[in-house]
Design an enzyme around this catalytic site. Sequence first.
Site, mmCIF file in Angstrom:
data_model
loop_
_atom_site.group_PDB
_atom_site.id
_atom_site.type_symbol
_atom_site.label_atom_id
_atom_site.label_comp_id
_atom_site.label_asym_id
_atom_site.label_seq_id
_atom_site.Cartn_x
_atom_site.Cartn_y
_atom_site.Cartn_z
ATOM 1 N N ASP A 76 0.939 -1.007 -0.205
ATOM 2 C CA ASP A 76 -0.083 -0.184 -0.240
ATOM 3 C C ASP A 76 1.186 1.001 0.175
ATOM 4 O O ASP A 76 1.903 1.280 -0.191
ATOM 5 C CB ASP A 76 -1.128 -0.041 1.786
ATOM 6 N N ASP A 78 -0.345 4.777 0.919
ATOM 7 C CA ASP A 78 -0.965 5.590 1.558
ATOM 8 C C ASP A 78 -0.088 5.879 3.277
ATOM 9 O O ASP A 78 -0.732 4.080 3.349
ATOM 10 C CB ASP A 78 -1.873 6.518 1.519
#
Length: 279
Positions: A76, A78
């Site tokens: 991922d 963020d």
Amino acid sequence: MAIATLIAAGRLGDSLLGAAQERLGADAPIWRDGADAARFDVADAASARAALQGWEGVDVIALDNPPERYDLFIADMDSTMIGQECIDELGDMAGVGARVADITERAMRGELDFNGALRERVALLEGLPEEAIARCIEERIRPNAGAERLLATLKAQGVRTVLVSGGFTAFADVIGGRLGFDRVVANVLEIDDGRLTGKVVGEIVNADTKLAVLKEEGAKRAIAIGDGANDLKMVSAARLGIAFRAKPVLAEAAHARLDHHDLDALLWGLGIPRTDWVG
């Protein structure tokens, strides 16, 4: 066979090591990297995690029958590879930061439907000049500590790297390029006449997409890492799923957690000593 790695960077002395052995019911470590980390043969990963999880300042990575090498790292973006939520930063620049951040927090905790939450937040950005994205990247977006070293070392080990984000290509392409990811998957913001329209182009990259990308890569020995509910399916399906300073919904489901150390501490969990780290 199970392997448990105890990570206590800079303070893994004999006392702490002995206490860990007692908690684990383990013999002397099979591998130790100075005062930073040690690996133990243990009966099973779940028991090892239960014995050591929550120990102040210590992270534990335990896995049953771990492979000698991994072939994929999927991450991922963020609040995982970077320390910010890009959409929250854009919201702040658009004057709706508090509203956007509240929706983001609830979505990452699994309290809201991700697709609906994303559309709602993007709609709040309508009219924001496109140039705000480049300014946001340069002024506000920074990799989390250890990100560059983790990626460089994994790539030196022959691991393929994929960045898959529920955020936006306008950020992910730049960040993925800077960190050296082999592939980037993210949402596309619609822009018309130099301004955000408040819409996303095409299908939304969500938890199902992240899982699909993991499967599409065809890796049998994958590491997945994330921080929120949108990463749950990907992290659960990987050979080694890591929750990085994660929301409870992901932390409880992942194979292991990094709550205290930087991203490059994951390398100890893979049995890679600091002398082999790149950067």
